[in-house]
Design an enzyme around this catalytic site. Structure first.
Site, PDB file in Angstrom:
ATOM      1  N   LYS A 240       0.835  -1.198   0.000  1.00 45.29           N
ATOM      2  CA  LYS A 240       0.000   0.000   0.000  1.00 45.29           C
ATOM      3  C   LYS A 240       0.873   1.254   0.000  1.00 45.29           C
ATOM      4  CE  LYS A 240      -3.712  -2.696   1.993  1.00 45.29           C
ATOM      5  NZ  LYS A 240      -4.288  -3.298   3.214  1.00 45.29           N
TER       6      LYS A 240
ATOM      7  N   GLN B 108      -4.299  -2.092   9.505  1.00 45.42           N
ATOM      8  CA  GLN B 108      -4.158  -3.394   8.849  1.00 45.42           C
ATOM      9  C   GLN B 108      -4.769  -4.499   9.714  1.00 45.42           C
ATOM     10  OE1 GLN B 108      -2.899  -3.995   5.644  1.00 45.42           O
ATOM     11  NE2 GLN B 108      -3.799  -6.000   6.054  1.00 45.42           N
TER      12      GLN B 108
ATOM     13  N   ASP C 101     -11.262   2.660   4.156  1.00 43.58           N
ATOM     14  CA  ASP C 101     -11.458   1.227   3.909  1.00 43.58           C
ATOM     15  C   ASP C 101     -12.799   0.731   4.468  1.00 43.58           C
ATOM     16  OD1 ASP C 101     -10.824  -1.233   2.828  1.00 43.58           O
ATOM     17  OD2 ASP C 101      -9.587  -1.871   4.519  1.00 43.58           O
TER      18      ASP C 101
END
Lengths: 279, 279
Positions: free
Chosen positions: A53, A97, A120
């Site tokens: 990323k 994450q 996200d």
């Protein structure tokens, strides 16, 4: 139609191409979009994801801040870190994450993310908005799956989509997006008693189960569209590619399918967030 | 099992019985739970619903405030009213009767409700929390359906549930609750091409489609559990009762099925909210 390999790299390239001018416009007014990634602990797979990323940001000229916290970080320390990023005006997107170490309340951490920076779609508010049809940032993998279907002009309306998996950032939101796109949606999971029987009816299959090569070609309907959101050790997805390839009308490979589109979608959401904060 | 009529009145009575002591405890410390209902315009069905909710409060010794706004109310006027109720410490639950007149942005109005007072689970945050498994107040009709299944000890785990309808306060949240209870869930709607074929596989059927007597017995699997969340003119549900009764293993009548449990659930959520605000 003939058999189609749903190449995620070309879809990702199209997304990135669409971002270049937008990033330039922002830079001309002194704004550089910025994604903050948070990694807790030393899971090697997670480290790889976070690195990918960061690299994707670099290639596009987007800033990235990498926060790496030790394995023994507490929930409240992680929440503190998130709050600092929430109030940092130079940060437009925050990605925690998944998974975090088991002693951490991951849900509490996700919920701490400011919805304006929840690129996200991990907060319950973000999920709710997505499911009710007006979410700004659906989770990136579900959004990527929808983008692949759109890119390859695969009809969703009136089709029967079967999603295998019900996680908060994959199975549930992709079920919601497919439903909003007028698919009839069946969500299956570990307690589903007749999975192969249900899959046999699916026009569209989303594999989001987290088990390597779990879904077999013999379970599928001839000509079905197979989207593999899994990524397991040994570079394999949740779909048994060879057997599914034989039966499917179209299929995403692993790697090079859903993965690159997911990362490109994360970039897109970060740029959109920067635009909303400042333009 | 033999054929069972899923009597909502006995379930509702059990819920109300469970609330009596809790309401007494609150009153002893000077708190009377209070539900505010908002009705916009003069839809006779909506007026009846609001009146039933007010009567249910009265029977339990719960306060209710009835706000009746004229048909021509604007979105911003409605939002203003909601904000006033949000900051009114004597109000513990806010129910905006659906549907509002078409010129109003109903979603904007729903979103204005303070989540702590969103006792009918209409906000996107409330929906998201419900779908991710930690919502305080799921929408009352979906919660009522789950309560009926629980009361009658109907197994959900591993069963195939088919929900017909995908509205934000009925089809979507009941699908989410059934999924969280380990059903395999298929959500169908107006774009579903093979509804009867899908219903034929259902162990549990939820009718939430808003069309009188729409679902026919010939579409069902022998012995299936039928929950009718519809309520249409002429006191009929979304299920063709006579033909479905013949095939079903258990079925909710209309009236006297899901309806009374929905109202009792609203009372329960209001009491719970009062407890959270003050105890």
């Amino acid at each position: 139609m003939g058999k189609i390999i749903l190449d995620g790299n070309v879809v990702a390239q199209e997304i990135r191409d669409g971002l270049k001018t937008r990033i330039e416009v922002l830079k001309n007014i002194g704004i550089i979009p910025c994604l903050a990634t948070i990694l807790v602990g030393d899971n090697p797979a997670s480290e790889t994801y976070v690195k990918m990323k960061g690299n994707a940001c670099k290639r596009l000229g987007i800033n990235s801040i990498r926060v790496h916290l030790p394995e023994e970080t507490s929930t409240s320390e992680l929440v503190e870190t998130i709050i600092e990023l929430n109030i940092d005006n130079s940060v437009h997107g925050i990605l925690l994450q998944h998974p975090v170490p088991t002693h951490i309340d991951e849900r509490a951490a996700f919920e701490a993310i400011d919805i304006r920076k929840d690129v996200d779609g991990v907060t319950s508010s973000g999920y709710g908005q997505t499911a009710l049809g007006f979410g700004e940032y659906p989770s990136c993998t579900p959004a990527a799956i929808m983008k692949i279907l759109e890119y390859y002009k695969i009809l969703i309306d009136g089709k029967h989509a079967v999603v295998v998996g019900r996680s908060p950032i994959l199975g549930k939101p992709v079920s919601a997006l497919l439903l909003n796109a007028n698919a009839t949606v069946t969500t299956c999971h570990s307690k589903t008693s007749n999975l192969s029987e249900i899959l046999k009816q699916a026009d569209i299959v989303v594999a989001a189960v987290g088990k390597p090569e779990f879904i077999k070609g013999s379970w599928l309907k001839q000509g079905s569209i197979v989207l593999d959101a899994g990524y397991n050790k040994g570079n394999v997805g949740d779909v048994d590619y060879n057997s599914c390839y034989e039966v499917a009308g179209a299929i995403t490979p692993v790697p090079g399918g859903v993965g690159p589109v997911t990362i490109a979608t994360l970039m897109k959401h970060t740029v959109e967030s920067a635009e909303k904060f400042y333009v």
